[in-house]
Design a protein around this motif. Structure first.
Motif, PDB file in Angstrom:
ATOM      1  N   ILE A  63      -0.428   7.227  12.839  1.00 49.67           N
ATOM      2  CA  ILE A  63      -1.422   6.336  12.243  1.00 49.67           C
ATOM      3  C   ILE A  63      -0.749   5.252  11.430  1.00 49.67           C
ATOM      4  O   ILE A  63       0.074   5.534  10.548  1.00 49.67           O
ATOM      5  CB  ILE A  63      -2.397   7.147  11.372  1.00 49.67           C
ATOM      6  N   THR A  64      -1.121   4.004  11.716  1.00 52.48           N
ATOM      7  CA  THR A  64      -0.513   2.859  11.021  1.00 52.48           C
ATOM      8  C   THR A  64      -1.552   1.973  10.334  1.00 52.48           C
ATOM      9  O   THR A  64      -1.183   0.975   9.727  1.00 52.48           O
ATOM     10  CB  THR A  64       0.303   2.007  12.008  1.00 52.48           C
ATOM     11  N   ILE A  65      -2.824   2.309  10.436  1.00 53.75           N
ATOM     12  CA  ILE A  65      -3.859   1.485   9.798  1.00 53.75           C
ATOM     13  C   ILE A  65      -3.823   1.665   8.281  1.00 53.75           C
ATOM     14  O   ILE A  65      -3.277   2.656   7.781  1.00 53.75           O
ATOM     15  CB  ILE A  65      -5.268   1.845  10.332  1.00 53.75           C
ATOM     16  N   PRO A  66      -4.398   0.735   7.514  1.00 53.20           N
ATOM     17  CA  PRO A  66      -4.452   0.884   6.060  1.00 53.20           C
ATOM     18  C   PRO A  66      -5.229   2.138   5.653  1.00 53.20           C
ATOM     19  O   PRO A  66      -6.250   2.472   6.252  1.00 53.20           O
ATOM     20  CB  PRO A  66      -5.177  -0.384   5.601  1.00 53.20           C
ATOM     21  N   LEU A  67      -4.716   2.819   4.613  1.00 53.36           N
ATOM     22  CA  LEU A  67      -5.311   4.074   4.161  1.00 53.36           C
ATOM     23  C   LEU A  67      -5.535   4.059   2.655  1.00 53.36           C
ATOM     24  O   LEU A  67      -4.718   3.537   1.889  1.00 53.36           O
ATOM     25  CB  LEU A  67      -4.395   5.253   4.488  1.00 53.36           C
TER      26      LEU A  67
END
Length: 251
Positions: A186-190
């Protein structure tokens, strides 16, 4: 997707109950939503086992907050929750988890897998089908985020569905071994929220999961207190996170 009721909440969003096959759900859209101005969408996750009816007051508060920002939101009944058929083995797995915690033991991986994985394996395809249906509505745009709920479900969904652009996660739940591997994809903003003294969850597991995410933009907000002691300002931090990543005017 079949809508079964429609209610305009006082000076707020329109609340529409629906069924997706035999799965209940609720869609909230802000007054600003239109075919000329489609709005972003937040998937509202919820804890396992409680059901939409019991969770409705809390979900409505979250939906109203999203609508105030100009976002639609949707909630879906989890497998085994509400009036849906219980998942095989779930009752025994939950009892084993409670027993381990009550005597001060860390639940082993087998217990966690038996309790969580059946939910994940059913919930994620159902969420994707719901997302297909909701994104087909002309007043809903294609910017999507997920907020809260069973963290293993959110991780699997974010790892497998490219439509998810950002995720706000309630950290601390026990997670299967496979969830750690999925987090590394996972590379999306968290945006993670952790209650430091959460009596029913594993702080170190939450920290390990946060460390596993491959996202270059990830923030963990840790507050003192137990599971139900989330401070009121935590929702303000989450709202700012979703505004940054869903509001097209911020591009």
């Amino acid at each position: 997707m079949h809508f079964t009721s429609e209610t305009r909440l006082d000076q707020g969003p329109i609340e529409r109950e629906f069924t997706l096959g035999d799965i209940p759900g609720i869609l909230w859209t802000p007054p600003t939503a239109s075919t000329a101005g489609p709005v972003p969408l937040i998937l509202l996750g919820q804890p396992g086992g409680l059901g939409l009816r019991r969770m409705h007051p809390r979900l409505e508060v979250r939906a109203r907050s999203a609508a105030a920002q100009g976002f639609a939101s949707v909630a879906l009944e989890l497998p085994g929750a509400g009036d849906r058929h219980p998942l095989p083995g779930a009752e025994q797995a939950r009892a084993d988890l409670v027993r381990a915690i009550s005597v001060g033991e860390r639940p082993d991986d087998d217990i966690i897998d038996r309790l969580i994985l059946p939910i994940v394996e059913r919930a994620v395809p159902e969420w994707q089908a719901a997302l297909d249906a909701v994104l087909g509505l002309p007043e809903i745009g294609d910017r999507v985020a997920i907020s809260g709920g069973v963290i293993a479900v959110a991780v699997r969904l974010a790892a497998t569905d490219r439509r998810i652009a950002a995720a706000g996660l309630f950290a601390g739940s026990y997670v299967p071994r496979s969830t750690m591997d999925e987090a590394r994809r996972i590379t999306i903003p968290l945006h993670g929220l952790l209650q430091w003294d959460d009596e029913g969850n594993d702080r170190q597991m939450a920290l390990d999961l946060f460390d596993a995410f491959a996202s270059t933009e990830k923030t963990l907000y840790a507050n003192m207190g137990g599971h139900t002691g989330v401070p009121s300002f935590a929702s303000e931090d989450a709202a700012r996170f979703f505004a940054r990543h869903l509001d097209s005017t911020g591009d």
